[in-house]
Design a protein around this motif. Structure first.
Motif, PDB file in Angstrom:
ATOM      1  N   LEU A 487      14.440  55.702  10.540  1.00  0.00           N
ATOM      2  CA  LEU A 487      14.637  54.322  10.985  1.00  0.00           C
ATOM      3  C   LEU A 487      14.748  53.378   9.791  1.00  0.00           C
ATOM      4  CD1 LEU A 487      12.130  54.234  13.972  1.00  0.00           C
ATOM      5  CD2 LEU A 487      14.577  53.781  14.131  1.00  0.00           C
ATOM      6  N   GLU A 488      13.861  53.540   8.817  1.00  0.00           N
ATOM      7  CA  GLU A 488      13.896  52.659   7.644  1.00  0.00           C
ATOM      8  C   GLU A 488      15.185  52.849   6.855  1.00  0.00           C
ATOM      9  OE1 GLU A 488      11.214  51.633   3.694  1.00  0.00           O
ATOM     10  OE2 GLU A 488      11.185  53.642   4.570  1.00  0.00           O
ATOM     11  N   GLU A 489      15.565  54.099   6.633  1.00  0.00           N
ATOM     12  CA  GLU A 489      16.753  54.371   5.829  1.00  0.00           C
ATOM     13  C   GLU A 489      18.015  53.832   6.487  1.00  0.00           C
ATOM     14  OE1 GLU A 489      19.080  55.527   2.744  1.00  0.00           O
ATOM     15  OE2 GLU A 489      16.889  55.481   2.840  1.00  0.00           O
ATOM     16  N   GLN A 490      18.167  54.085   7.791  1.00  0.00           N
ATOM     17  CA  GLN A 490      19.372  53.620   8.477  1.00  0.00           C
ATOM     18  C   GLN A 490      19.400  52.103   8.599  1.00  0.00           C
ATOM     19  OE1 GLN A 490      21.757  55.645   8.932  1.00  0.00           O
ATOM     20  NE2 GLN A 490      20.577  57.508   8.508  1.00  0.00           N
ATOM     21  N   LEU A 491      18.234  51.472   8.775  1.00  0.00           N
ATOM     22  CA  LEU A 491      18.187  50.008   8.829  1.00  0.00           C
ATOM     23  C   LEU A 491      18.587  49.419   7.480  1.00  0.00           C
ATOM     24  CD1 LEU A 491      17.463  47.379  10.297  1.00  0.00           C
ATOM     25  CD2 LEU A 491      15.088  47.718   9.552  1.00  0.00           C
ATOM     26  N   ARG A 492      18.055  49.943   6.407  1.00  0.00           N
ATOM     27  CA  ARG A 492      18.417  49.462   5.072  1.00  0.00           C
ATOM     28  C   ARG A 492      19.920  49.630   4.831  1.00  0.00           C
ATOM     29  NH1 ARG A 492      14.497  48.791   0.996  1.00  0.00           N
ATOM     30  NH2 ARG A 492      12.367  49.415   1.565  1.00  0.00           N
ATOM     31  N   ARG A 493      20.436  50.808   5.167  1.00  0.00           N
ATOM     32  CA  ARG A 493      21.840  51.094   4.899  1.00  0.00           C
ATOM     33  C   ARG A 493      22.747  50.179   5.710  1.00  0.00           C
ATOM     34  NH1 ARG A 493      23.202  57.254   5.407  1.00  0.00           N
ATOM     35  NH2 ARG A 493      21.554  57.231   3.816  1.00  0.00           N
ATOM     36  N   ALA A 494      22.390  49.960   6.991  1.00  0.00           N
ATOM     37  CA  ALA A 494      23.223  49.098   7.839  1.00  0.00           C
ATOM     38  C   ALA A 494      23.255  47.671   7.311  1.00  0.00           C
ATOM     39  CB  ALA A 494      22.699  49.126   9.280  1.00  0.00           C
ATOM     40  N   LEU A 495      22.108  47.144   6.899  1.00  0.00           N
ATOM     41  CA  LEU A 495      22.053  45.768   6.402  1.00  0.00           C
ATOM     42  C   LEU A 495      22.705  45.634   5.033  1.00  0.00           C
ATOM     43  CD1 LEU A 495      18.471  44.714   7.546  1.00  0.00           C
ATOM     44  CD2 LEU A 495      20.661  44.065   8.548  1.00  0.00           C
ATOM     45  N   GLN A 496      22.608  46.662   4.207  1.00  0.00           N
ATOM     46  CA  GLN A 496      23.284  46.614   2.906  1.00  0.00           C
ATOM     47  C   GLN A 496      24.794  46.597   3.066  1.00  0.00           C
ATOM     48  OE1 GLN A 496      21.695  49.973   0.814  1.00  0.00           O
ATOM     49  NE2 GLN A 496      19.813  48.917   0.177  1.00  0.00           N
ATOM     50  N   LEU A 497      25.305  47.446   3.975  1.00  0.00           N
ATOM     51  CA  LEU A 497      26.751  47.477   4.200  1.00  0.00           C
ATOM     52  C   LEU A 497      27.241  46.182   4.827  1.00  0.00           C
ATOM     53  CD1 LEU A 497      27.165  51.139   5.515  1.00  0.00           C
ATOM     54  CD2 LEU A 497      27.794  50.258   3.267  1.00  0.00           C
ATOM     55  N   ALA A 498      26.389  45.545   5.636  1.00  0.00           N
ATOM     56  CA  ALA A 498      26.777  44.293   6.298  1.00  0.00           C
ATOM     57  C   ALA A 498      26.382  43.064   5.487  1.00  0.00           C
ATOM     58  CB  ALA A 498      26.139  44.225   7.682  1.00  0.00           C
ATOM     59  N   ARG A 499      25.889  43.276   4.247  1.00  0.00           N
ATOM     60  CA  ARG A 499      25.469  42.157   3.376  1.00  0.00           C
ATOM     61  C   ARG A 499      24.398  41.292   4.049  1.00  0.00           C
ATOM     62  NH1 ARG A 499      28.995  41.709  -0.945  1.00  0.00           N
ATOM     63  NH2 ARG A 499      30.968  42.855  -0.725  1.00  0.00           N
ATOM     64  N   GLY A 500      23.473  41.945   4.719  1.00  0.00           N
ATOM     65  CA  GLY A 500      22.361  41.230   5.328  1.00  0.00           C
ATOM     66  C   GLY A 500      22.671  40.587   6.664  1.00  0.00           C
ATOM     67  N   ASN A 501      23.834  40.865   7.236  1.00  0.00           N
ATOM     68  CA  ASN A 501      24.225  40.259   8.503  1.00  0.00           C
ATOM     69  C   ASN A 501      23.629  41.066   9.664  1.00  0.00           C
ATOM     70  OD1 ASN A 501      25.418  38.916  10.612  1.00  0.00           O
ATOM     71  ND2 ASN A 501      27.477  39.744  10.242  1.00  0.00           N
TER      72      ASN A 501
END
Length: 535
Positions: A487-501
């Motif tokens: 959960l932590e890894e995928q959340l970090r990756r999703a927000l990084q790819l979306a530039r925090g969006n």
């Protein structure tokens, strides 16, 4: 028989031709050695013995074996642990039928008609039908997993980080919503599991989370909480030490308030172990077997489902379908044995589909096996079939092999094997519990120097005991623990790819749908005027 399996990798898109025959041949080669077959046989024997012992079952067996599998390869470890799981499904039906003392929770429904048959001196008939039902349902369920797994993996590989994060959220929320008892307690346990799963060094920031600074110099950087709680310590503490302590204190859920009793004597040959069902009896039980298999296949993949829910639903369905048949269910009807046994084994096998293909464990056992993958540095999820196909297909093929071994043990060799299993019940219960604590202590010694692992297991066992006293279950906690890193890894990756969006979770249809499912599952509970204390 081939189709294109689209595998998404970090370096782009790659098309691979997939063949079931080649994959099954690869799996057969992986488990075809004498060492692999011996490990499967060891697993089914240990699982059968633990299945006989009331209140223990595969959860305690797998937790105890986890430290021993650290020295094995990833495939070898999974072969043993998986063998324990479906071995316990078989073994639990033996005391349920012969003694009316189910060894496994999923065997409770089997005892309702199996034990009346034993009292009629027809225990062999009931055991044969239970074995055949388990074997047929297990083989059919494995075949279905083999057929569906490539498609599910292909779908999972197309998910982005946002979809994978929300898929794990749906699995965790679903297991919490469907957990027995209070929803708030289950939710609190899931949150506690997430927090425990995040204890230790954060690889992104280089800081220790949830570890008091005063303890860091004492524990050192190479051991202690700075390296995380540890999956083995959690499994031993919550699923071995805590249940044993509760039973010794007379607080076990199996016999609330009652002192620990000595185990009953195993019966002699006077219960009809040598009798076998006739062809007409097998023909009459076949429809119940197929109905139970169908229910188990569906319920096994659901969060919170598995063998227990499948056997209960199959027996209730059979009570409706066979209400006009003689004898009635509950009075020695073979359909009441075939249906729950087929359902619990089918549910046990199909539970591997979401665990292996998506990294989503639907029940406690799958969460333990998912944690075992992490112990061997294997990232759970759809990439397992692409990166380690021998492990993926070898595990599936080993289930067929294990079912064949169990069929041989319980039918041709049943005259000797069944009394041998029941003889375990002659051991004093306190001696068995003490042996479990000793085994847990030995496993804890392997977790770290200076006895740190022993202290950690004892502390987690005490925590589990207190939570059990408060009516909290460890299932939601374990699921939260094993899913926390993903959960932590995928959340970090999703927000990084979306530039925090944060709107990234509703921009794509699949992620928006998964978010809606998670919200609806919560609303189902919140909008209920009152939730019952249990299912």
């Amino acid at each position: 028989m081939a189709y294109a399996l689209h595998a998404l990798k970090t370096d782009g898109h790659e098309d691979m031709e997939f063949s079931w025959w080649d994959s099954l041949a690869q799996g057969l080669a992986a488990v075809g050695s004498w060492q692999a077959l011996g490990l499967v046989a060891l697993g089914v024997v240990v699982g059968s013995v633990f299945g006989v012992l009331p209140g223990l079952g595969p959860v305690a067996a797998i937790a105890l074996l986890l430290p021993a599998t650290l020295g094995l390869s990833s495939l070898s470890a999974l072969l043993v642990l998986a063998g324990v799981y479906y071995g316990a499904q078989y073994g639990g039906s033996v005391p349920a039928i012969v003694l009316d003392q189910p060894g496994e929770a999923s065997s409770v429904m089997t005892s309702l008609d199996g034990h009346p048959l034993a009292r009629q001196n027809r225990a062999g008939v009931a055991l044969s039908v239970a074995t055949l039902s388990s074997f047929v349902a297990g083989c059919l369920a494995i075949a279905l997993v083999v057929l569906l797994a490539p498609g599910v993996v292909s779908l999972g590989l197309q998910f982005g980080a946002a979809e994978r994060f929300l898929l794990l959220v749906v699995g965790l929320v679903g297991a919490t919503v469907l957990a027995s008892g209070s929803f708030l307690k289950a939710l609190a346990m899931a949150v506690l599991g997430l927090l425990l799963g995040l204890v230790g060094w954060d690889v992104h920031t280089g800081t220790a989370r949830f570890v008091p600074e005063a303890l860091e110099p004492w524990m050192g950087r190479q051991q202690g909480l700075t390296e995380g709680v540890g999956f083995i310590a959690l499994a031993l503490g919550f699923f071995v030490v805590a249940p044993v302590a509760a039973e010794l204190a007379g607080l076990s859920a199996l016999a609330p308030g009652a002192p620990v009793q000595e185990s009953p004597r195993a019966p002699s040959d006077g219960v009809g172990l040598d009798t076998r069902p006739t062809r007409d009896e097998l023909k009459d039980a076949l429809p119940a077997l197929l109905r139970g298999t169908g229910l188990g296949v569906v319920l096994g993949v659901l969060p919170g489902g598995g063998a227990l829910l499948s056997s209960l639903a199959a027996y209730r369905l059979e009570a409706v379908v066979s209400r006009h048949r003689e004898p009635a269910l509950g009075q020695g009807n073979l359909r009441g044995v075939a249906a729950p046994e087929a359902a619990n084994n089918a549910g046990a096998q199909t539970a591997y589909l979401p665990m292996l293909a998506l990294g989503l464990p639907p029940n406690t056992i799958m969460a333990l096996l998912l944690g075992a993958l992490g112990l061997h540095a294997i990232e759970p999820g759809p990439s397992v079939m692409v990166v380690q196909p021998q492990l993926f297909w070898g595990l599936l093929v080993s289930m067929w092999v294990g079912n064949l071994l169990l069929l041989a043990l319980n039918l041709p060799l049943g005259r000797w094997w069944v009394p041998a299993m029941l003889s375990v019940l002659r051991l004093p219960r306190r001696a068995l519990l003490a042996g479990l604590l000793v085994a847990a202590g030995l496993g804890a010694l392997a977790l770290g120097p200076h006895g740190w692992g022993v202290w950690l297991v004892m502390g987690l066992g005490l925590l589990g005991f207190l939570l059990q006293r408060l009516g909290c279950e460890g299932v939601a906690l374990l699921l939260g623990f094993v899913l926390a890193p993903g959960l932590e890894e995928q959340l970090r990756r999703a927000l990084q790819l979306a530039r925090g969006n944060w709107f990234v979770f509703i921009e794509r249809p699949v992620s928006a749908l998964l978010l809606m499912v998670a919200i609806l599952l919560l609303l189902v509970v919140v909008l209920q005027p009152r939730r019952r204390g249990g299912r």
